[in-house]
Design a protein around this motif. Sequence first.
Motif, short mmCIF file in Angstrom:
data_model
loop_
_atom_site.label_atom_id
_atom_site.label_comp_id
_atom_site.label_asym_id
_atom_site.label_seq_id
_atom_site.Cartn_x
_atom_site.Cartn_y
_atom_site.Cartn_z
N LEU A 4 0.83 -1.20 0.00
CA LEU A 4 0.00 0.00 0.00
C LEU A 4 0.87 1.27 0.00
O LEU A 4 0.61 2.21 -0.74
N ALA A 5 1.93 1.26 0.79
CA ALA A 5 2.83 2.41 0.84
C ALA A 5 3.52 2.61 -0.50
O ALA A 5 3.67 3.75 -0.97
N THR A 6 3.92 1.52 -1.14
CA THR A 6 4.56 1.62 -2.45
C THR A 6 3.57 2.16 -3.48
O THR A 6 3.91 3.04 -4.27
N ALA A 7 2.34 1.65 -3.46
CA ALA A 7 1.32 2.13 -4.40
C ALA A 7 1.05 3.61 -4.19
O ALA A 7 0.94 4.37 -5.16
N ASN A 8 0.97 4.03 -2.92
CA ASN A 8 0.74 5.45 -2.63
C ASN A 8 1.90 6.31 -3.11
O ASN A 8 1.69 7.37 -3.70
N LYS A 9 3.12 5.85 -2.85
CA LYS A 9 4.29 6.62 -3.28
C LYS A 9 4.32 6.75 -4.80
O LYS A 9 4.54 7.84 -5.33
N VAL A 10 4.09 5.66 -5.50
CA VAL A 10 4.11 5.69 -6.97
C VAL A 10 3.01 6.61 -7.48
O VAL A 10 3.23 7.43 -8.38
N HIS A 11 1.82 6.51 -6.90
CA HIS A 11 0.71 7.37 -7.30
C HIS A 11 1.10 8.85 -7.15
O HIS A 11 0.91 9.65 -8.07
N ALA A 62 2.12 -5.44 -11.73
CA ALA A 62 2.91 -5.26 -12.95
C ALA A 62 2.83 -3.81 -13.43
O ALA A 62 3.84 -3.21 -13.84
N VAL A 63 1.64 -3.24 -13.37
CA VAL A 63 1.45 -1.85 -13.79
C VAL A 63 2.13 -0.92 -12.78
O VAL A 63 2.75 0.08 -13.17
N LEU A 64 2.05 -1.25 -11.51
CA LEU A 64 2.71 -0.47 -10.48
C LEU A 64 4.21 -0.37 -10.78
O LEU A 64 4.79 0.72 -10.71
N ALA A 65 4.81 -1.48 -11.13
CA ALA A 65 6.24 -1.48 -11.47
C ALA A 65 6.51 -0.63 -12.71
O ALA A 65 7.51 0.11 -12.76
N GLU A 66 5.63 -0.69 -13.69
CA GLU A 66 5.80 0.10 -14.91
C GLU A 66 5.67 1.60 -14.59
O GLU A 66 6.45 2.42 -15.09
N LEU A 67 4.71 1.96 -13.76
CA LEU A 67 4.53 3.35 -13.37
C LEU A 67 5.69 3.84 -12.51
O LEU A 67 6.11 5.00 -12.61
N ASP A 68 6.22 2.96 -11.66
CA ASP A 68 7.40 3.30 -10.86
C ASP A 68 8.57 3.62 -11.78
O ASP A 68 9.30 4.60 -11.57
N GLY A 69 8.74 2.84 -12.81
CA GLY A 69 9.78 3.12 -13.79
C GLY A 69 9.51 4.40 -14.57
O GLY A 69 10.44 5.15 -14.89
N TRP A 70 8.22 4.68 -14.85
CA TRP A 70 7.88 5.89 -15.61
C TRP A 70 8.26 7.15 -14.85
O TRP A 70 8.89 8.05 -15.40
#
Length: 159
Positions: A4-11, A62-70
Motif C-alpha cells: 500500500l505504501a509503495t502504491a501510494n508513493k508511486v501514485h 505489474a502496472v505499479l512497477a511500470e509506473l514506478d519506472g515511468w
Amino acid sequence: MGELATANKVHVMVSYWWSRGDGLANHQLGQILTRTSGVDEFDITDPQSIDRALRIAVTDPAVLAELDGWWQMAETRRAGNNTRNPGLGLDASIRYLTDRLDADTVTPEAVGECRRQVTAVDQTIIGAKDLPELTHPDAEMLDLLARYLEARSRVLALA
C-alpha cells in the motif's frame, strides 16, 4: 515498504511528474494508462482523470512497477528539475500583458503589474532553460516564446 505504501508513493510521484507538463513523458504515461488502467476514457490533461486512472492502475503489481519506472524516467529526463513546462502558463501570461497594454489608459500601477509578471515569467523560463521543452522546442513553444518576447518588449519599453 509495504504494498500500500509503495502504491501510494508511486501514485504521488507519477502525479507530481505528470504535473510538470513534459509532453513526451506524459504521452508515454497516457499510453501506459490507456493500456492498463481499465478506464474506458480518460483525459491526460485533466488532473481528476489522471487521479482516477492511477488509483485503478496502481492496484496491479505489474502496472505499479511500470509506473514506478515511468516516474523515475520522467525525473531523470528532467534532470531532477521540478520546474513546470513554461509553455503551460505562457499563453495566459501573454494575454495578461497584452490586455493591460492594450487598455485605453495604461496606468503606472498597470505598468508595475506588467513588470512583475515579466519578472515572474522570466524566472520560470530561466529555471526551465535546460528542460526538454526549451532545449528542443516545438513550433508551438517557439510561437509562444516569440509572442511573449513581443509582449515583454512592449512592457520594458514603457518608462
